[in-house]
Design a protein around this motif. Structure first.
Motif, PDB file in Angstrom:
ATOM      1  N   GLN A 117      -8.990   7.056  19.171  1.00  0.00           N
ATOM      2  CA  GLN A 117      -8.790   8.294  18.421  1.00  0.00           C
ATOM      3  C   GLN A 117      -7.312   8.547  18.148  1.00  0.00           C
ATOM      4  N   GLN A 118      -6.464   8.218  19.101  1.00  0.00           N
ATOM      5  CA  GLN A 118      -5.017   8.378  18.890  1.00  0.00           C
ATOM      6  C   GLN A 118      -4.544   7.475  17.758  1.00  0.00           C
ATOM      7  N   PHE A 119      -5.021   6.251  17.733  1.00  0.00           N
ATOM      8  CA  PHE A 119      -4.665   5.320  16.662  1.00  0.00           C
ATOM      9  C   PHE A 119      -5.101   5.862  15.307  1.00  0.00           C
ATOM     10  N   MET A 120      -6.329   6.341  15.231  1.00  0.00           N
ATOM     11  CA  MET A 120      -6.846   6.813  13.957  1.00  0.00           C
ATOM     12  C   MET A 120      -6.072   8.029  13.442  1.00  0.00           C
ATOM     13  N   ARG A 121      -5.543   8.826  14.347  1.00  0.00           N
ATOM     14  CA  ARG A 121      -4.702   9.959  13.929  1.00  0.00           C
ATOM     15  C   ARG A 121      -3.324   9.482  13.480  1.00  0.00           C
ATOM     16  N   GLN A 122      -2.790   8.480  14.151  1.00  0.00           N
ATOM     17  CA  GLN A 122      -1.415   8.071  13.915  1.00  0.00           C
ATOM     18  C   GLN A 122      -1.239   7.111  12.739  1.00  0.00           C
ATOM     19  N   VAL A 123      -2.251   6.278  12.458  1.00  0.00           N
ATOM     20  CA  VAL A 123      -2.028   5.214  11.482  1.00  0.00           C
ATOM     21  C   VAL A 123      -1.701   5.728  10.078  1.00  0.00           C
ATOM     22  N   PRO A 124      -2.308   6.817   9.574  1.00  0.00           N
ATOM     23  CA  PRO A 124      -1.868   7.293   8.248  1.00  0.00           C
ATOM     24  C   PRO A 124      -0.411   7.746   8.242  1.00  0.00           C
ATOM     25  N   GLU A 125       0.021   8.363   9.337  1.00  0.00           N
ATOM     26  CA  GLU A 125       1.419   8.790   9.427  1.00  0.00           C
ATOM     27  C   GLU A 125       2.351   7.586   9.513  1.00  0.00           C
ATOM     28  N   PHE A 126       1.946   6.597  10.284  1.00  0.00           N
ATOM     29  CA  PHE A 126       2.738   5.368  10.411  1.00  0.00           C
ATOM     30  C   PHE A 126       2.910   4.701   9.048  1.00  0.00           C
ATOM     31  N   GLU A 127       1.817   4.570   8.314  1.00  0.00           N
ATOM     32  CA  GLU A 127       1.878   3.913   7.007  1.00  0.00           C
ATOM     33  C   GLU A 127       2.617   4.769   5.983  1.00  0.00           C
ATOM     34  N   HIS A 128       2.570   6.087   6.142  1.00  0.00           N
ATOM     35  CA  HIS A 128       3.322   6.946   5.231  1.00  0.00           C
ATOM     36  C   HIS A 128       4.823   6.765   5.450  1.00  0.00           C
ATOM     37  N   MET A 129       5.242   6.578   6.691  1.00  0.00           N
ATOM     38  CA  MET A 129       6.655   6.299   6.967  1.00  0.00           C
ATOM     39  C   MET A 129       7.083   4.991   6.328  1.00  0.00           C
ATOM     40  N   LEU A 130       6.225   3.969   6.395  1.00  0.00           N
ATOM     41  CA  LEU A 130       6.541   2.691   5.756  1.00  0.00           C
ATOM     42  C   LEU A 130       6.659   2.869   4.246  1.00  0.00           C
ATOM     43  N   PHE A 131       5.737   3.618   3.671  1.00  0.00           N
ATOM     44  CA  PHE A 131       5.756   3.889   2.233  1.00  0.00           C
ATOM     45  C   PHE A 131       7.046   4.599   1.826  1.00  0.00           C
ATOM     46  N   GLU A 132       7.413   5.632   2.584  1.00  0.00           N
ATOM     47  CA  GLU A 132       8.621   6.390   2.260  1.00  0.00           C
ATOM     48  C   GLU A 132       9.877   5.536   2.396  1.00  0.00           C
ATOM     49  N   ASP A 133       9.825   4.537   3.280  1.00  0.00           N
ATOM     50  CA  ASP A 133      10.985   3.676   3.481  1.00  0.00           C
ATOM     51  C   ASP A 133      11.022   2.509   2.491  1.00  0.00           C
ATOM     52  N   GLY A 134      10.022   2.437   1.610  1.00  0.00           N
ATOM     53  CA  GLY A 134      10.044   1.423   0.561  1.00  0.00           C
ATOM     54  C   GLY A 134       9.324   0.132   0.883  1.00  0.00           C
ATOM     55  N   VAL A 135       8.557   0.087   1.975  1.00  0.00           N
ATOM     56  CA  VAL A 135       7.801  -1.121   2.318  1.00  0.00           C
ATOM     57  C   VAL A 135       6.491  -1.122   1.525  1.00  0.00           C
ATOM     58  N   HIS A 136       6.225  -2.221   0.820  1.00  0.00           N
ATOM     59  CA  HIS A 136       4.961  -2.373   0.101  1.00  0.00           C
ATOM     60  C   HIS A 136       3.904  -2.868   1.090  1.00  0.00           C
ATOM     61  N   VAL A 137       2.900  -2.069   1.376  1.00  0.00           N
ATOM     62  CA  VAL A 137       1.808  -2.468   2.265  1.00  0.00           C
ATOM     63  C   VAL A 137       0.531  -2.589   1.438  1.00  0.00           C
ATOM     64  N   ILE A 138      -0.030  -3.794   1.392  1.00  0.00           N
ATOM     65  CA  ILE A 138      -1.262  -4.049   0.644  1.00  0.00           C
ATOM     66  C   ILE A 138      -2.359  -4.367   1.660  1.00  0.00           C
ATOM     67  N   LYS A 139      -3.415  -3.557   1.673  1.00  0.00           N
ATOM     68  CA  LYS A 139      -4.478  -3.702   2.665  1.00  0.00           C
ATOM     69  C   LYS A 139      -5.736  -4.270   1.996  1.00  0.00           C
ATOM     70  N   LEU A 140      -6.144  -5.476   2.434  1.00  0.00           N
ATOM     71  CA  LEU A 140      -7.315  -6.149   1.872  1.00  0.00           C
ATOM     72  C   LEU A 140      -8.414  -6.234   2.929  1.00  0.00           C
ATOM     73  N   TRP A 141      -9.625  -5.866   2.545  1.00  0.00           N
ATOM     74  CA  TRP A 141     -10.782  -6.055   3.411  1.00  0.00           C
ATOM     75  C   TRP A 141     -11.675  -7.116   2.774  1.00  0.00           C
ATOM     76  N   PHE A 142     -11.872  -8.237   3.497  1.00  0.00           N
ATOM     77  CA  PHE A 142     -12.704  -9.334   3.010  1.00  0.00           C
ATOM     78  C   PHE A 142     -14.147  -9.059   3.436  1.00  0.00           C
ATOM     79  N   SER A 143     -15.014  -8.854   2.446  1.00  0.00           N
ATOM     80  CA  SER A 143     -16.378  -8.386   2.677  1.00  0.00           C
ATOM     81  C   SER A 143     -17.373  -9.534   2.560  1.00  0.00           C
TER      82      SER A 143
END
Length: 299
Positions: free
Chosen positions: A165-191
């Motif tokens: 639960q802590q991870f699920m709360r934190q991960v959007p904030e973590f990725e938002h910090m990466l976004f604001e710092d200019g890191v391109h994060v591309i998330k692929l789910w192979f189905s």
């Protein structure tokens, strides 16, 4: 054409000697009709052969584009992280292999972390991944990522409910910090479907070159299919954001998934020379789709 058909050992090793095309056969092929006739004489599938030839042609052209993209990333000091997630045997590793095959190894890394050490277990969860993030001018391909904690770990009991639960709360904030710092994060789910996963597991059991790909955790994937589905859907619903969205790749046909995942990544950037590509760099929407919360029961 002949070189590919002769040297595609994944195909020829499964054929009877009478089914294999020889150099003499190829010397007599002058056009498409001759090729079709030769394949029919050998009891071979003409459609499948031509699909493989076209796949190789498109893959080569897309790999040319990847080299151009990488040069642009290096020259403009971009930071790119491409995350490959999905069920076991969905084709993540094979796709990464095709991405990096002809790229410059000096400005890319493939990250596939082992299970955390005792020291890392006592650290903030994201710390071991932060160390692997791309430097300026670098591309990093994550063969699984921090999203282990979203699906694999809770399914297999490798983390507590509080940690999840802590991870699920934190991960959007973590990725938002990466976004604001200019890191391109591309998330692929192979189905992949349950039936296709089972078939690929069987192939790994019988192929001595693939035994290393099958682990006890993989075997449990079939037994715990619905539990995986539950946590995967939770992950999509809670971590798909406008600044760091999830993209789903249908991977029941491996070769199509490889081409379309490359196209998707290339489509996200306006790199130098893109307009001169000899193949389309836009993904097929029937194979590649952006997750939306109204979608459910994704595989």
């Amino acid at each position: 054409m002949s070189e590919f058909l002769i040297t595609d050992h994944s195909v020829t090793n499964k054929l009877e000697p009478s089914q294999r095309l020889t150099n003499l056969d190829f010397s007599q092929i002058k056009n498409r009709a001759d090729l079709e006739a030769a394949l029919q004489r050998k009891g071979r599938d003409y459609g499948k052969a031509m699909f493989n030839v076209e796949y190789e042609r498109q893959l080569e052209q897309l790999q040319v584009e990847l080299v151009k993209w990488q040069r642009w990333v290096a020259e403009t000091k971009q930071r790119v992280a491409v995350i490959f997630e999905g069920r076991d045997a969905a084709g993540k590793g094979g796709s990464i292999k095709r991405f990096v095959e002809h790229m410059n190894p000096r400005s890319l890394r493939v990250v596939a972390l082992n299970k955390p050490t005792d020291l890392e277990l006592g650290q903030w969860y994201f710390r071991r991944y932060i160390k692997e993030l791309p430097n300026a001018g670098e591309i990093v391909f994550f063969d699984r990522s921090w999203y282990n904690r979203a699906v694999v770990e809770p399914v297999m009991g490798f983390c507590t409910e509080d940690h999840y639960q802590q991870f699920m709360r934190q991960v959007p904030e973590f990725e938002h910090m990466l976004f604001e710092d200019g890191v391109h994060v591309i998330k692929l789910w192979f189905s992949i479907t349950k039936e296709e996963q089972s078939r690929r597991f069987d192939d790994r059991r019988t192929n001595p070159l693939k035994h290393w790909k099958l682990s006890p955790v993989d075997e449990k994937g079939q037994e715990m299919w619905e539990r995986y589905t539950y946590y995967k859907e939770q992950m999509f619903a809670r971590t798909h954001t406008t600044f760091c969205p999830w993209t789903i790749i249908k991977t029941n046909t491996k070769k199509v998934a490889r081409l379309e995942s490359i196209r998707h990544v290339l489509s996200k950037f306006e790199y130098q020379g893109k307009e001169n590509a000899n193949t389309t760099v836009l993904p097929d929407p029937n194979v590649v789709m952006r997750f939306h919360r109204s979608i459910y029961k994704l595989i």
